[in-house]
Design a protein around this motif. Structure first.
Motif, mmCIF file in Angstrom:
data_model
loop_
_atom_site.group_PDB
_atom_site.id
_atom_site.type_symbol
_atom_site.label_atom_id
_atom_site.label_comp_id
_atom_site.label_asym_id
_atom_site.label_seq_id
_atom_site.Cartn_x
_atom_site.Cartn_y
_atom_site.Cartn_z
ATOM 1 N N MET A 1 54.745 45.400 46.092
ATOM 2 C CA MET A 1 53.459 45.594 46.281
ATOM 3 C C MET A 1 53.414 45.115 47.765
ATOM 4 O O MET A 1 53.737 43.834 47.896
ATOM 5 N N THR A 2 52.780 45.741 48.762
ATOM 6 C CA THR A 2 52.417 45.386 50.076
ATOM 7 C C THR A 2 51.288 44.482 50.114
ATOM 8 O O THR A 2 50.366 44.530 49.010
ATOM 9 N N ARG A 3 51.113 43.662 50.999
ATOM 10 C CA ARG A 3 49.817 42.725 51.174
ATOM 11 C C ARG A 3 48.717 43.618 51.324
ATOM 12 O O ARG A 3 47.685 43.295 50.853
ATOM 13 N N SER A 4 48.736 44.713 52.093
ATOM 14 C CA SER A 4 47.807 45.667 52.412
ATOM 15 C C SER A 4 47.251 46.293 50.946
ATOM 16 O O SER A 4 46.022 46.563 50.584
ATOM 17 N N GLU A 5 48.283 46.646 49.993
ATOM 18 C CA GLU A 5 47.839 47.194 48.723
ATOM 19 C C GLU A 5 47.190 46.262 47.862
ATOM 20 O O GLU A 5 46.138 46.603 47.354
ATOM 21 N N PHE A 6 47.718 44.968 48.036
ATOM 22 C CA PHE A 6 47.084 43.849 47.223
ATOM 23 C C PHE A 6 45.348 43.726 47.792
ATOM 24 O O PHE A 6 44.642 43.542 46.954
ATOM 25 N N GLU A 7 45.227 43.742 49.008
ATOM 26 C CA GLU A 7 43.952 43.632 49.706
ATOM 27 C C GLU A 7 42.917 44.729 49.351
ATOM 28 O O GLU A 7 41.924 44.369 49.048
ATOM 29 N N HIS A 8 43.692 45.678 49.122
ATOM 30 C CA HIS A 8 42.587 46.568 48.642
ATOM 31 C C HIS A 8 42.328 46.698 47.258
ATOM 32 O O HIS A 8 41.092 47.037 46.910
ATOM 33 N N ILE A 9 43.045 45.918 46.245
ATOM 34 C CA ILE A 9 42.542 45.855 45.023
ATOM 35 C C ILE A 9 42.015 44.353 44.493
ATOM 36 O O ILE A 9 41.740 44.231 43.409
ATOM 37 N N ALA A 10 42.225 43.647 45.558
ATOM 38 C CA ALA A 10 41.952 42.185 45.376
ATOM 39 C C ALA A 10 40.464 41.987 44.902
ATOM 40 O O ALA A 10 40.391 41.162 43.839
ATOM 41 N N ALA A 11 39.559 42.581 45.260
ATOM 42 C CA ALA A 11 37.938 42.561 44.697
ATOM 43 C C ALA A 11 37.963 42.528 43.273
ATOM 44 O O ALA A 11 37.336 42.069 42.769
ATOM 45 N N GLN A 12 38.636 43.913 42.896
ATOM 46 C CA GLN A 12 38.687 44.168 41.492
ATOM 47 C C GLN A 12 39.299 43.228 40.608
ATOM 48 O O GLN A 12 38.908 42.717 39.580
ATOM 49 N N LEU A 13 40.298 42.612 40.933
ATOM 50 C CA LEU A 13 41.184 41.742 40.358
ATOM 51 C C LEU A 13 40.400 40.296 40.146
ATOM 52 O O LEU A 13 40.365 39.522 39.266
ATOM 53 N N ARG A 14 39.522 40.195 41.499
ATOM 54 C CA ARG A 14 39.128 38.769 41.490
ATOM 55 C C ARG A 14 37.677 38.932 40.335
ATOM 56 O O ARG A 14 37.475 37.868 39.485
ATOM 57 N N GLN A 15 37.282 39.903 40.023
ATOM 58 C CA GLN A 15 36.201 39.938 39.084
ATOM 59 C C GLN A 15 36.926 39.857 37.835
ATOM 60 O O GLN A 15 36.340 39.163 36.910
ATOM 61 N N LYS A 16 38.043 40.301 37.374
ATOM 62 C CA LYS A 16 38.722 40.390 36.327
ATOM 63 C C LYS A 16 39.119 38.617 35.769
ATOM 64 O O LYS A 16 38.663 38.327 34.864
ATOM 65 N N VAL A 17 39.825 38.142 36.848
ATOM 66 C CA VAL A 17 40.018 36.867 36.668
ATOM 67 C C VAL A 17 38.807 35.714 36.683
ATOM 68 O O VAL A 17 38.913 34.910 35.982
ATOM 69 N N LEU A 18 37.915 36.173 37.169
ATOM 70 C CA LEU A 18 36.531 35.460 37.212
ATOM 71 C C LEU A 18 36.004 35.432 35.685
ATOM 72 O O LEU A 18 35.785 34.572 35.233
ATOM 73 N N LYS A 19 36.124 36.692 35.011
ATOM 74 C CA LYS A 19 35.487 36.992 33.934
ATOM 75 C C LYS A 19 36.299 35.936 32.921
ATOM 76 O O LYS A 19 35.855 35.577 31.700
ATOM 77 N N VAL A 20 37.901 36.064 32.931
ATOM 78 C CA VAL A 20 38.587 35.204 32.177
ATOM 79 C C VAL A 20 38.295 33.536 32.294
ATOM 80 O O VAL A 20 38.089 33.083 31.160
ATOM 81 N N GLY A 21 37.943 33.311 33.435
ATOM 82 C CA GLY A 21 37.482 32.027 33.507
ATOM 83 C C GLY A 21 36.080 31.683 33.089
ATOM 84 O O GLY A 21 35.993 30.651 32.456
ATOM 85 N N LEU A 22 35.180 32.720 33.164
ATOM 86 C CA LEU A 22 33.785 32.440 32.606
ATOM 87 C C LEU A 22 33.968 32.415 30.932
ATOM 88 O O LEU A 22 33.223 31.486 30.300
#
Length: 172
Positions: A1-22
């Motif tokens: 996966m390229t960094r630009s592909e990661f940046e594209h989905i980062a916001a969605q991933l952050r929501q998922k990992v934030l929910k795990v932490g909560l």
């Protein structure tokens, strides 16, 4: 996966990992710490992640590991303070101690005895074996027939209860 592909989905991933932490910690501050750590780890290794891989599942797994790491790190810090309870609080006063030190030592021993008496019988037994008698986890496990990981967990829980109650009483 390229960094630009990661940046594209980062916001969605952050929501998922934030929910795990909560879900794990139950508060926003710790969840934010977990989300930040997880996203940094994912960013660091994103170029090594296969694009066909389930990145959401990987993000959740990384977040769970971050939760466990943060929890254990905090427990280790607390554990150091819990282990200071036993021998120091229960030591017998030396005749060279001042009257003030003798009174404080006696008061601490009395309070410690009262607090340990509040533990459930099994917790008290294991706490006494580890803290008072100084037996190893192996010895406690052999004598009681309780698996070593359970002994560690039960003694740790008992220490925490004792520490919390002693702290509460000392603040009064």
């Amino acid at each position: 996966m390229t960094r630009s592909e990661f940046e594209h989905i980062a916001a969605q991933l952050r929501q998922k990992v934030l929910k795990v932490g909560l879900d794990f910690f139950g508060n926003r501050e710790d969840a934010e710490d977990v989300a930040q750590d997880a996203m940094v780890q994912l960013w660091r290794y994103c170029e090594q992640i296969d694009s066909g891989r389930n990145i959401s599942g990987l993000a959740v797994r990384v977040a769970k590991n971050c939760c466990v790491y943060l929890y254990r790190k905090r427990q280790a810090v607390q554990q150091r303070s819990y282990t200071e309870i036993g021998p120091r609080a229960l030591r017998h006063p030396d005749t060279s101690d001042s009257p003030q030190e003798l009174l404080e030592a006696e008061d601490t021993r009395r309070m410690m005895t009262e607090v340990v008496a509040l533990l459930k019988p099994r917790e008290r037994e294991l706490f006494d074996m580890r803290q008072i008698e100084g037996l190893s986890v192996d010895d406690v496990s052999k004598q009681t027939g309780i698996p070593k990981p359970s002994v560690v967990a039960m003694v740790s829980a008992a220490r925490k209860k004792v520490f919390t109650e002693l702290t509460r009483r000392m603040k009064q």
